[in-house]
Design a protein around this motif. Structure first.
Motif, PDB file in Angstrom:
ATOM      1  N   GLU A   7       0.829  -1.200   0.000  1.00 38.74           N
ATOM      2  CA  GLU A   7       0.000   0.000   0.000  1.00 38.74           C
ATOM      3  C   GLU A   7       0.868   1.258   0.000  1.00 38.74           C
ATOM      4  O   GLU A   7       0.592   2.223  -0.725  1.00 38.74           O
ATOM      5  N   ARG A   8       1.909   1.235   0.806  1.00 41.26           N
ATOM      6  CA  ARG A   8       2.797   2.394   0.897  1.00 41.26           C
ATOM      7  C   ARG A   8       3.492   2.658  -0.449  1.00 41.26           C
ATOM      8  O   ARG A   8       3.596   3.804  -0.896  1.00 41.26           O
ATOM      9  N   GLU A   9       3.930   1.595  -1.097  1.00 43.45           N
ATOM     10  CA  GLU A   9       4.582   1.743  -2.396  1.00 43.45           C
ATOM     11  C   GLU A   9       3.612   2.287  -3.443  1.00 43.45           C
ATOM     12  O   GLU A   9       3.987   3.138  -4.263  1.00 43.45           O
ATOM     13  N   ALA A  10       2.375   1.805  -3.420  1.00 42.39           N
ATOM     14  CA  ALA A  10       1.378   2.292  -4.383  1.00 42.39           C
ATOM     15  C   ALA A  10       1.145   3.787  -4.207  1.00 42.39           C
ATOM     16  O   ALA A  10       1.072   4.543  -5.195  1.00 42.39           O
ATOM     17  N   ILE A  11       1.020   4.227  -2.966  1.00 43.07           N
ATOM     18  CA  ILE A  11       0.778   5.649  -2.711  1.00 43.07           C
ATOM     19  C   ILE A  11       1.962   6.492  -3.185  1.00 43.07           C
ATOM     20  O   ILE A  11       1.795   7.581  -3.741  1.00 43.07           O
ATOM     21  N   LYS A  12       3.178   5.973  -2.998  1.00 46.30           N
ATOM     22  CA  LYS A  12       4.374   6.732  -3.359  1.00 46.30           C
ATOM     23  C   LYS A  12       4.636   6.750  -4.863  1.00 46.30           C
ATOM     24  O   LYS A  12       5.193   7.726  -5.385  1.00 46.30           O
ATOM     25  N   THR A  13       4.238   5.700  -5.573  1.00 49.48           N
ATOM     26  CA  THR A  13       4.655   5.568  -6.975  1.00 49.48           C
ATOM     27  C   THR A  13       3.562   5.829  -7.999  1.00 49.48           C
ATOM     28  O   THR A  13       3.872   6.233  -9.125  1.00 49.48           O
ATOM     29  N   LEU A  14       2.297   5.595  -7.635  1.00 50.24           N
ATOM     30  CA  LEU A  14       1.236   5.767  -8.628  1.00 50.24           C
ATOM     31  C   LEU A  14       0.916   7.245  -8.826  1.00 50.24           C
ATOM     32  O   LEU A  14       0.790   8.004  -7.862  1.00 50.24           O
ATOM     33  N   ASP A  15       0.766   7.640 -10.073  1.00 48.99           N
ATOM     34  CA  ASP A  15       0.351   9.007 -10.402  1.00 48.99           C
ATOM     35  C   ASP A  15      -1.170   9.027 -10.434  1.00 48.99           C
ATOM     36  O   ASP A  15      -1.803   8.845 -11.475  1.00 48.99           O
ATOM     37  N   THR A  16      -1.783   9.227  -9.273  1.00 42.52           N
ATOM     38  CA  THR A  16      -3.230   9.105  -9.168  1.00 42.52           C
ATOM     39  C   THR A  16      -3.764  10.010  -8.067  1.00 42.52           C
ATOM     40  O   THR A  16      -3.071  10.284  -7.086  1.00 42.52           O
ATOM     41  N   HIS A  17      -4.974  10.470  -8.243  1.00 43.37           N
ATOM     42  CA  HIS A  17      -5.652  11.274  -7.236  1.00 43.37           C
ATOM     43  C   HIS A  17      -6.361  10.316  -6.288  1.00 43.37           C
ATOM     44  O   HIS A  17      -7.112   9.451  -6.731  1.00 43.37           O
ATOM     45  N   TRP A  18      -6.127  10.455  -4.981  1.00 40.92           N
ATOM     46  CA  TRP A  18      -6.772   9.553  -4.038  1.00 40.92           C
ATOM     47  C   TRP A  18      -7.110  10.327  -2.765  1.00 40.92           C
ATOM     48  O   TRP A  18      -6.607  11.417  -2.523  1.00 40.92           O
ATOM     49  N   GLY A  19      -7.980   9.728  -1.952  1.00 38.20           N
ATOM     50  CA  GLY A  19      -8.322  10.353  -0.681  1.00 38.20           C
ATOM     51  C   GLY A  19      -9.783  10.170  -0.336  1.00 38.20           C
ATOM     52  O   GLY A  19     -10.597   9.748  -1.170  1.00 38.20           O
ATOM     53  N   THR A  20     -10.119  10.496   0.899  1.00 35.97           N
ATOM     54  CA  THR A  20     -11.497  10.439   1.361  1.00 35.97           C
ATOM     55  C   THR A  20     -11.648  11.329   2.581  1.00 35.97           C
ATOM     56  O   THR A  20     -10.689  11.956   3.037  1.00 35.97           O
ATOM     57  N   THR A  21     -12.851  11.383   3.114  1.00 36.26           N
ATOM     58  CA  THR A  21     -13.126  12.213   4.286  1.00 36.26           C
ATOM     59  C   THR A  21     -12.611  11.532   5.549  1.00 36.26           C
ATOM     60  O   THR A  21     -12.531  10.298   5.615  1.00 36.26           O
TER      61      THR A  21
END
Length: 358
Positions: A29-43
């Protein structure tokens, strides 16, 4: 309460540091957040529903990016252009998507309260590969100039993230168009940000009108239904807004009999009417969420029909460039001849009814 929803948006969980305060991330999960060029997030509210230690948590899998999003065997390139018939000779503003003669999807905003990892509008909302101009006034004017349009779906992103003033302007403008008979709103906020249902928003959306409002939300797992959501939906229904659900069939989240039954029964306890169960669309980067096409029909057959009230049974469909297509095979009519039909119920019991000629 009226300002709490704004604080939720201001403090969205959309960084590695914020997320690590809530859950224990896996290395993947940590690697995906660091490497993927994507908008993510929630409340913060919806993030609080995630299991701290379980990466298979159904809430967590909808929120946290995954390295599996890099695999794209079945996703279609330029999917949204294909699905929304944007490569067409009909001249329309970017805000208007059309698949039917009498109704359109009116996109008014691009941001969301949650950037769902399975989003069929991923190219537009999550990856920002598709650039469109969502000019509200152009869309309203186009609808006004097309008297065959009787039904308008206001969508996004999430349109309820707009200010009260902007929402009131859009709703009022559409209600002033004589041929518009119904307004629908697609919003996940009753699930991910129920604090958004304020007294002023109820005033804007509710009341007795000749042009009623229907709000369809998206709830995919029973864990998403909390007392806060139940209160928000009660407030909407009490104000005169009808609320339905459009779940998405997601592998590893709701593709088993018990979960699909619990979800649809719990929706009814929250006054949310099950409407659609969508097959996960062939948008790019979401292969890991897709089941075999037959799975949804099997879940409804084995988990809902005959096992719980008919009110809890959605229609299983896939959305395509030619509209929504039902995916329910004829499980129940097993034989017929000139005199009779042979039918089978959910327990496998057979019965007969007469075959009435024309």
């Amino acid at each position: 309460m009226s300002e709490e929803w704004k604080d939720q948006i201001t403090n969205q969980i959309n960084s590695l540091a914020k997320l690590e305060e809530i859950i224990n991330l896996t290395e993947s999960e940590r690697e995906a957040i660091k490497t993927l060029d994507t908008h993510w997030g929630t409340t913060p509210y919806f993030a609080s529903l995630m299991d701290k230690d379980d990466p298979e948590c159904p809430i967590r899998k909808q929120v946290v990016p995954s390295l599996q999003e890099t695999h794209n065997r079945y996703g279609m390139k330029d999917y949204l252009v294909w699905k929304e018939n944007r490569a067409t000779e009909e001249v329309r503003p970017d805000s208007i998507a059309r698949q039917y003669k009498d109704r359109v999807a009116f996109t008014v905003f691009q941001k969301c309260g949650i950037y769902c990892r399975h989003c069929f509008r991923k190219e537009l909302v999550v990856s920002n590969d598709l650039k469109l101009d969502f000019n509200v006034d152009d869309g309203i004017e186009w609808i006004r100039q097309h008297p065959e349009i009787r039904d308008v779906l206001i969508t996004g992103g999430d349109p309820l993230l707009l200010s009260d003033e902007k929402i009131e302007y859009i709703i009022g403008s559409l209600r002033d168009i004589p041929h518009v008979e119904m307004i629908r709103i697609g919003s996940r906020l009753p699930i991910v940000l129920p604090q958004r249902i304020t007294d002023n928003l109820k005033r804007i959306l509710g009341g007795y009108h000749d042009v009623p409002i229907w709000l369809n939300t998206q709830c995919n797992h029973p864990k998403e239904i909390t007392d806060k959501t139940k209160r928000a939906v009660y407030d909407l229904v009490s104000a005169g807004v009808n609320v339905g659900n459009q779940a998405v069939l997601l592998k590893g989240i709701n593709d088993d009999v018990q979960t699909i039954r619990d979800l649809h029964q719990k929706l009814l306890t929250a006054r949310i009417r099950p409407y659609y169960l969508f097959y996960c669309e062939p948008a790019p980067g979401i292969d890991h969420f897709r089941t075999p096409v037959e799975k949804g029909a099997e879940l409804i057959r084995d988990g809902l029909r005959g096992h719980t009230t008919g009110l809890a049974q959605p229609m299983y469909v896939i959305a395509t460039n030619v509209g929504k297509i039902p995916l329910m095979p004829d499980y129940y009519m097993v034989d017929k001849d000139e005199e009779k039909y042979v039918l089978r119920n959910h327990r496998g019991e057979l019965t007969e009814i007469p075959n009435i000629p024309e």
